[in-house]
Design an enzyme around this catalytic site. Structure first.
Site, PDB file in Angstrom:
ATOM      1  N   TRP A  12       0.737  -1.134   0.003  1.00 18.34           N
ATOM      2  CA  TRP A  12       0.147  -0.031  -0.084  1.00 18.34           C
ATOM      3  C   TRP A  12       1.023   1.320   0.161  1.00 18.34           C
ATOM      4  O   TRP A  12       0.784   2.330  -0.742  1.00 18.34           O
ATOM      5  CB  TRP A  12      -1.009   0.099   1.343  1.00 18.34           C
ATOM      6  CG  TRP A  12      -1.962   1.028   1.258  1.00 18.34           C
ATOM      7  CD1 TRP A  12      -2.404   1.522   2.658  1.00 18.34           C
ATOM      8  CD2 TRP A  12      -2.491   1.777   0.160  1.00 18.34           C
ATOM      9  NE1 TRP A  12      -3.297   2.683   2.194  1.00 18.34           N
ATOM     10  CE2 TRP A  12      -3.423   2.928   0.876  1.00 18.34           C
ATOM     11  CE3 TRP A  12      -2.491   1.768  -1.220  1.00 18.34           C
ATOM     12  CZ2 TRP A  12      -4.197   3.811  -0.027  1.00 18.34           C
ATOM     13  CZ3 TRP A  12      -3.112   2.777  -1.893  1.00 18.34           C
ATOM     14  CH2 TRP A  12      -4.048   3.762  -1.135  1.00 18.34           C
ATOM     15  N   GLY A  13       1.850   1.380   0.704  1.00 18.10           N
ATOM     16  CA  GLY A  13       2.798   2.393   0.694  1.00 18.10           C
ATOM     17  C   GLY A  13       3.454   2.615  -0.763  1.00 18.10           C
ATOM     18  O   GLY A  13       3.407   3.813  -1.241  1.00 18.10           O
ATOM     19  N   LYS A 191     -12.526  -3.163  10.203  1.00 18.40           N
ATOM     20  CA  LYS A 191     -12.980  -3.947   8.743  1.00 18.40           C
ATOM     21  C   LYS A 191     -12.194  -5.257   8.698  1.00 18.40           C
ATOM     22  O   LYS A 191     -12.470  -6.209   8.090  1.00 18.40           O
ATOM     23  CB  LYS A 191     -13.005  -3.051   7.597  1.00 18.40           C
ATOM     24  CG  LYS A 191     -11.719  -2.327   7.390  1.00 18.40           C
ATOM     25  CD  LYS A 191     -10.850  -2.775   6.274  1.00 18.40           C
ATOM     26  CE  LYS A 191      -9.587  -2.230   6.272  1.00 18.40           C
ATOM     27  NZ  LYS A 191      -8.832  -2.761   4.951  1.00 18.40           N
TER      28      LYS A 191
END
EC number: 1.1.1.94
Length: 332
Positions: A12-13, A191
């Protein structure tokens, strides 16, 4: 031009770095391992965590946080939630004094039960208005492939939220601003736990009716906790709540869902971790801290309780599902 440091070179980074660079932002990454930093700088790719996706030639990476942080007006914290405190303690003295600190981490810290923005404030000494969080249905590989997606940037200082918004807005990545930091963080932390539960059900061969029911009930327990902490219900009905929840619970790209799926098939915790795309399934640790947080606020979270018992108390998945399905009938 806005200068951004991205501290963390996971999937994600890396994907968010790609977004920033393609939005025209000057971005430097920090990676813990030299081979990762060298490959990003010289080959313009991160095959260790996001294989097959080229990075703009303007992106460079380093193992020296001082180099990455120099003159940065936005500092993106892209390390796992349970290592954020340790990493930030090492970086805090090098962070420019007025930089906006943007958290990509999703979780509740073990032991302290602090949200990530609270950890950042406690360790860095930054005022709350300098701290922003980013949350939404943002699966890294889809965004790296430039598939349209939206996200929420939450900060109590609207000017800082807008600055971050401008730094990462592209034709395929649409950021919205919000002032509800608590709601975005609660949705993002919880989540992952619900996604493990949905993955378990999927691995046991259960169909879409079951998964949809679990997502719906999961949203209900997330909202109960969020409201107890001071979140706005509308935030949890939006991108940072239901949007992120649906993506994480349904997609095979979700490492938390993949982790749960293996457990549902009868696999071990070790095998499940290997199935989580080689990265941390945040929900494994978050389920315990979220459970403790819910208990401290007297909020009922049965799905979170079941995931905790499976992951940390040795409960069999069949027994946990039976416990959930056997709950007493009552008004919705």
């Amino acid at each position: 031009m806005t200068k951004v440091a991205v501290l963390g070179a996971g999937s994600w980074g890396t994907a968010f770095t790609k977004v920033l660079a393609e939005a025209g932002t000057d971005v430097t990454m920090w990676a813990r391992r030299g081979e990762v930093a060298d490959t990003i700088t010289n080959e313009h790719e991160n095959p260790f965590y996001l294989r097959g996706f080229g990075l703009p030639a303007t992106v460079t990476a380093t193992t020296d946080p001082l180099v990455a942080l120099a003159d940065s007006s936005i500092v993106v914290l892209a390390v796992p939630s349970q290592t954020l405190r340790q990493n930030l303690a090492e970086w805090k003295d090098s962070i420019p004094k007025d930089a906006t600190l943007l958290s990509l981490a999703k979780g509740v810290e073990s032991g302290t039960l602090l949200r990530m923005s609270q950890v950042i404030a406690a360790v860095s000494g930054a005022e709350p208005e300098r701290i922003a969080v980013l949350s939404g249905p943002n699966l890294a590989r889809e965004i790296a492939a430039r598939q349209p997606a939206a996200t929420v940037i939450a900060c109590s200082d609207s000017a800082r939220a807008i600055a971050v918004q401008k730094a990462c807005a592209t034709k395929y990545f649409r950021p919205y601003t919000n002032s509800d930091v608590i709601g975005c963080e609660v949705g993002g932390a919880c989540k992952n736990v619900i996604a493990i539960a949905c993955g378990i059900a999927s691995g046991m061969g259960m169909g879409d009716n079951t998964i949809a029911s679990m997502i719906t009930r999961g949203l209900a327990e997330i909202t109960r906790l969020g409201v107890a902490l001071g979140a706005k219900p509308a935030t949890l009905a939006g991108l940072a709540g239901v949007g992120d929840l649906v993506a994480t619970c349904m997609s095979p790209l979700s490492r938390n869902r993949s982790f749960g799926h293996v457990l549902g098939e009868g696999g071990s915790m070790e095998r499940a971790q290997k199935a989580a795309h080689g990265q941390v399934a945040e929900g494994v640790k978050s389920c315990t801290s979220v459970r403790a947080l819910s208990e401290s606020y007297d909020v009922e979270m049965p799905l979170t309780e079941a995931v905790h018992r499976i992951c940390h108390e040795g409960m069999e998945v069949e027994e946990a599902i039976g416990m959930l399905l056997g709950r007493r009938i009552k008004p919705e």
